[in-house]
Design an enzyme around this catalytic site. Structure first.
Site, PDB file in Angstrom:
ATOM      1  CG  ASP A   1      -4.660   5.196  -4.711  1.00  0.00           C
ATOM      2  OD1 ASP A   1      -4.704   4.439  -5.708  1.00  0.00           O
ATOM      3  OD2 ASP A   1      -4.825   6.424  -4.790  1.00  0.00           O
TER       4      ASP A   1
ATOM      5  CG  HIS B   1      -2.330   0.435   0.893  1.00  0.00           C
ATOM      6  ND1 HIS B   1      -2.611   1.552   0.139  1.00  0.00           N
ATOM      7  CD2 HIS B   1      -3.534  -0.107   1.210  1.00  0.00           C
ATOM      8  CE1 HIS B   1      -3.921   1.689   0.017  1.00  0.00           C
ATOM      9  NE2 HIS B   1      -4.510   0.685   0.649  1.00  0.00           N
TER      10      HIS B   1
END
Length: 451
Positions: A426, A422
């Site tokens: 995104d 992450h």
């Protein structure tokens, strides 16, 4: 007059500091040639054969099968100038695995007076050197023999289920489970099944022992087996633990109709030429998706606090072997077509199962494709192969009810999952990548735009 030279475990590259002896390829008294493999070892990367840089007669071996040796430790001593063939005393100087001045000749074993010639099983390394004197016990590999020795199990009590009574690992494990079920410890009381050092009094590796488990008073004692994490399994444990510590991963998934992809593959393979594998088509889809979403072909440098995007796609793929799961790497996958990818997957898979992958073929990946559908499962949330940023998982392709062109039909459906770091992107980027992969699976013509 012969000169005795010592050959030490060489630097095997890739920062490796130790190796475990799997199988000796020569014995004391054997005549060896320059660059002839003398021992098979297992490192944290692969199984490799180590060639000797000297020609002569083996006068000593250091370490038993199963022993861990550090780089620089003695392996064998060779009396040079004592070879019957009159080989020169100079060594080749090429002691790194995979390099040599000539192809290793067939092994020549010296048979001493009164000693029977070696059997075919012994020549193939299926017979242990430490078995009782009343005849050898055929086992499928030295690792099986070691498992029995470390647990105090007499191989002569077993009936092998392999060809011609060959004892398999499953036979040993079944015997150990049966012993535990009968309330016996795997190792006789008061005795630890440690492999003895040879005549040179070398230290031996730690072994599996039966340890009493915590229990209530007067409760029967249970056997606990401790298995050292080393070699390929130990390296994988370190990498997976580091991935979990450092990478904040997330997973998204989608079901896709793979019917058209399967039809396209069937049409390709109906034509003349090499067959195209499904894994190669999925890999080609991955490289096209990474070209559109390069964030996922990257790594994170936390010391510099930078995301490093990579131009080349070095595609790793999971391959199951007898020694555990390994991830070979296809270099520059983005520059290969489906036929080239098929050939490279086949070559690396064969090398993985034979334990012959080089350190370079096991490192440097930038993205991993994990086809866990071969295990008969639909989905998974895999651990990212550190220091990569993502892994695409592919489940099994099975017939399922599916709404196709407004009507219910039976279609070939697959679940695709993407586990990603992450820090590099995104959910929008990850979802876009996965949706593009799914679109190419459902409509292979979509891929033509990027070819």
């Amino acid at each position: 007059m012969a000169q005795v030279l010592e050959f030490k475990l060489p630097d095997l590259g890739e920062g490796l500091t130790e190796a475990g002896i799997v199988r000796w390829l020569v014995e004391v008294g054997d005549v060896v040639a320059v660059d002839q493999p003398v021992v098979e070892v297992e490192t944290a990367k692969a199984m490799v054969e180590v060639p000797c840089p000297y020609a002569g007669v083996v006068t000593a071996r250091f370490g038993e099968e199963g022993t861990e040796l550090p780089v620089g430790a003695p392996l064998i001593t060779v009396a040079v100038g004592a070879s019957a063939s009159g080989a020169p005393a100079e060594g080749s100087g090429n002691v790194l695995v995979g390099y040599g001045t000539s192809q290793a000749p067939a092994r020549r074993r010296r048979v001493r007076p009164g000693q029977p010639a070696p059997t075919a099983a012994a020549a193939n390394g299926q017979v242990g050197a430490s078995e009782p004197a009343d005849g050898p016990v055929p086992v499928i590999s030295p690792l099986v023999r070691r498992l029995a020795r470390e647990n105090g199990l007499d191989l002569r009590e077993l009936n092998g289920s392999g060809p011609d009574g060959l004892i398999l690992r499953a036979d040993v494990e079944y015997a150990l489970r049966a012993a535990a079920a009968q309330g016996r410890t795997a190792v006789p009381a008061g005795h630890t099944a440690m492999p003895s050092a040879d005549e040179h009094h070398l230290p031996v590796a730690p072994t599996t022992t039966a340890t009493p488990a915590l229990s209530a008073p007067n409760a029967p004692t249970a056997a606990v087996t401790r298995i050292p994490l080393k070699g390929i399994q130990g390296a994988a444990a370190d990498k997976l633990s580091r991935s979990r510590r450092e990478i904040p991963d997330a997973t998204c998934w989608v079901d896709a109709d793979a019917t058209e992809l399967m039809r396209a593959r069937t049409a390709m393979n109906a034509a003349a030429g090499p067959k195209i594998s499904l894994l190669a088509l999925l890999a080609r889809i991955c490289t096209a998706a990474l070209a559109r979403y390069p964030e996922l072909n990257s790594t994170v440098d936390m010391e510099a606090r930078e995301i490093v995007r990579l131009d080349a796609v070095h595609l790793g793929f999971a391959a199951q072997t007898e020694r555990g799961l390994v991830v070979p790497v296809v270099r520059d996958a983005q520059a290969r077509d489906a036929q080239s990818l098929t050939a490279e997957f086949a070559r690396l898979t064969e090398s993985a199962r034979a334990g012959r992958l080089t350190p370079r073929e096991l490192t440097g990946g930038t993205f991993t494709l994990n086809n866990y559908g071969v295990f008969g499962v639909d989905g998974s949330t895999p651990i990212i192969n550190h220091p990569e940023a993502a892994m695409l998982g592919v489940g099994r392709i099975v017939p399922k009810p599916w709404v196709h062109e407004g009507e219910l039909a039976v279609r070939q459906v697959v679940q695709l999952s993407l586990t990603f770091d992450h820090r590099v992107c995104d959910g929008g980027t990850a979802g876009g990548f996965l949706r593009y992969v799914a679109d190419c699976v459902e409509q292979p013509a979509v891929l033509l735009r990027t070819l």
